[in-house]
Design a protein around this motif. Sequence first.
Motif, mmCIF file in Angstrom:
data_model
loop_
_atom_site.group_PDB
_atom_site.id
_atom_site.type_symbol
_atom_site.label_atom_id
_atom_site.label_comp_id
_atom_site.label_asym_id
_atom_site.label_seq_id
_atom_site.Cartn_x
_atom_site.Cartn_y
_atom_site.Cartn_z
ATOM 1 N N SER A 127 0.745 -0.593 0.000
ATOM 2 C CA SER A 127 0.000 0.000 0.000
ATOM 3 C C SER A 127 1.184 0.942 0.000
ATOM 4 C CB SER A 127 -0.906 -0.563 0.992
ATOM 5 O OG SER A 127 -1.554 -1.572 1.152
ATOM 6 N N ALA A 180 4.360 -0.884 -8.477
ATOM 7 C CA ALA A 180 3.921 -2.006 -7.646
ATOM 8 C C ALA A 180 4.758 -2.134 -6.386
ATOM 9 C CB ALA A 180 3.980 -3.303 -8.452
ATOM 10 N N GLY A 181 5.870 -1.429 -6.302
ATOM 11 C CA GLY A 181 6.680 -1.451 -5.094
ATOM 12 C C GLY A 181 6.175 -0.519 -4.011
ATOM 13 N N ASP A 182 5.169 0.279 -4.324
ATOM 14 C CA ASP A 182 4.558 1.181 -3.352
ATOM 15 C C ASP A 182 3.517 0.405 -2.557
ATOM 16 O OD1 ASP A 182 3.081 3.101 -2.003
ATOM 17 O OD2 ASP A 182 3.070 4.511 -3.676
ATOM 18 N N PRO A 183 3.613 0.331 -1.241
ATOM 19 C CA PRO A 183 2.627 -0.422 -0.456
ATOM 20 C C PRO A 183 1.185 0.003 -0.706
ATOM 21 C CG PRO A 183 4.513 0.123 0.914
ATOM 22 C CD PRO A 183 4.701 0.865 -0.384
ATOM 23 N N VAL A 205 1.857 -3.289 3.790
ATOM 24 C CA VAL A 205 1.253 -4.250 2.861
ATOM 25 C C VAL A 205 0.277 -5.148 3.610
ATOM 26 C CG1 VAL A 205 1.712 -6.259 1.408
ATOM 27 C CG2 VAL A 205 3.152 -4.221 1.213
ATOM 28 N N ILE A 206 0.721 -5.702 4.717
ATOM 29 C CA ILE A 206 -0.139 -6.584 5.508
ATOM 30 C C ILE A 206 -1.374 -5.839 6.008
ATOM 31 C CG2 ILE A 206 -0.280 -7.975 7.607
ATOM 32 C CD1 ILE A 206 2.710 -8.561 7.281
#
Length: 477
Positions: free
Chosen positions: A27, A378-381, A162-163
């Motif tokens: 995210s 896509a590496g941005d949470p 992310v979680i």
Amino acid sequence: MSERHDAEGAAQEGEEAGAASPSRPSSGGLVHGGGVATHEDDQRGHPEPPRPTSPAPEGEGDRRLRRQAGVALVLLGAAIAAVAALTTPWRALAQGAPAVAPDAARDFTAAQIARSEAFDAATSLPAYLSLALTVVFAGLLVATPLGARLLGRLRGPWWLRVILGVVVLTAVVEAVRWPLGVWFETVLRDYGLSTQDWASWSADRLKSIGVNAALLAVMLLVLVALARKVRRWWIPAAAGAFAFTLAASFVYPVVFEPLFNDFTPMRGGALRANLLAMAERDGVPVEDVLIADASRRTTALNAYVSGFGATRRIVVYDTLLKAPQSEVELVVAHELGHAKKDDVLHGTLVGGLGAGFGTILLFLVFGLLRRRAGVASAGDPRAVALLMGLLSLATVASGPAQNLISRHVEARADAHALDLTRDPATFVAMQKRLALTNISDLSPDPVEYVLYASHPSAPERIAMARSWAKLNGVPEP
């Protein structure tokens, strides 16, 4: 041999991924190609560049990567089509078998057909609403920056965000869908299909949500981590998706199924002896025949085969044991057909290839939508919102194809049961019992058939048995 009577299961179990996932769908951070360095990098002495106000435009290098991914997508798509075409039994009976038209009125009374139609009408609305909610929620995550803005409020290292992103989005959609689940469960109780109390129902639902969210969080953690390190992240991510699917199929029966049911080996006696003798006669190595305590939640009849290799087992609902022994044997003969033809293994292979295909497609579509969704890479949470939305929509879109293949696989297993037992009369009696007890849809409309039907309808299965009887010179039941 489960049917579509669990409409919410078909519309919703498939929905638990992005909007919470219509099957199992999901995210800021270091952004390749122009972006944002993490606070952790800054602490290690790497200066943090200015945060872009909007995602960077696509360059020639990005277009080259997209072309490479496009070629891989086409090749993998061709491989999936070939494997599916070669492993799917498009014809259950030998060519030239006499055709018998399905006719519900021939085997079921007007009252039974009316009850089936009433149950279908009562369950269709919550099922369609659940599906619509999934699509709308996923669409908001994909087409607007709403999800990224929501997840942008989360704090902590990238992996924690992310979680938390998966947890937050899953919680939002499940909170909205909960009343639909209550509605559906109420209908099941009204028709005598559910035996659960609300505490048990809630516990099962929460466990299912938790398992789906945990698996999704693991997948997205790996994907985001790869995107932060590798420009061509779709290559290792696709390989990882394939391996993850295979591993999940192998461990699911022994790790996750016990969360929802208790399994005990079938006790010695005439039934067990007959089942083992039938498996030996069929040349199918059976690791075990287990009884699931399904009666604690449902009155429905069912059996299935899961896993492969050391985890393959045939599972029979304890509710099915109330049926005559000959009908139980026919149900298990159907499951032996799945084991003999390695249907679980083939399905896992196609599923693994499909997961790899979906990952590459995700890479391509993500590049087209990232600016609309308000994320740089896509590496941005915060990209978890867009990824979950895409996964959810992909699951809904792939459902009809999966059902099409499944119906043919189930028809072949039926034919195998008839070949093994040579008893179409008992087969027809067993199909009637399953249809009436499970309140199966005896005449599904085309839309429901495409969206939900993983098995042929009861009239179709009975008609196939009559075709088999004519083909093999056995009296037609």
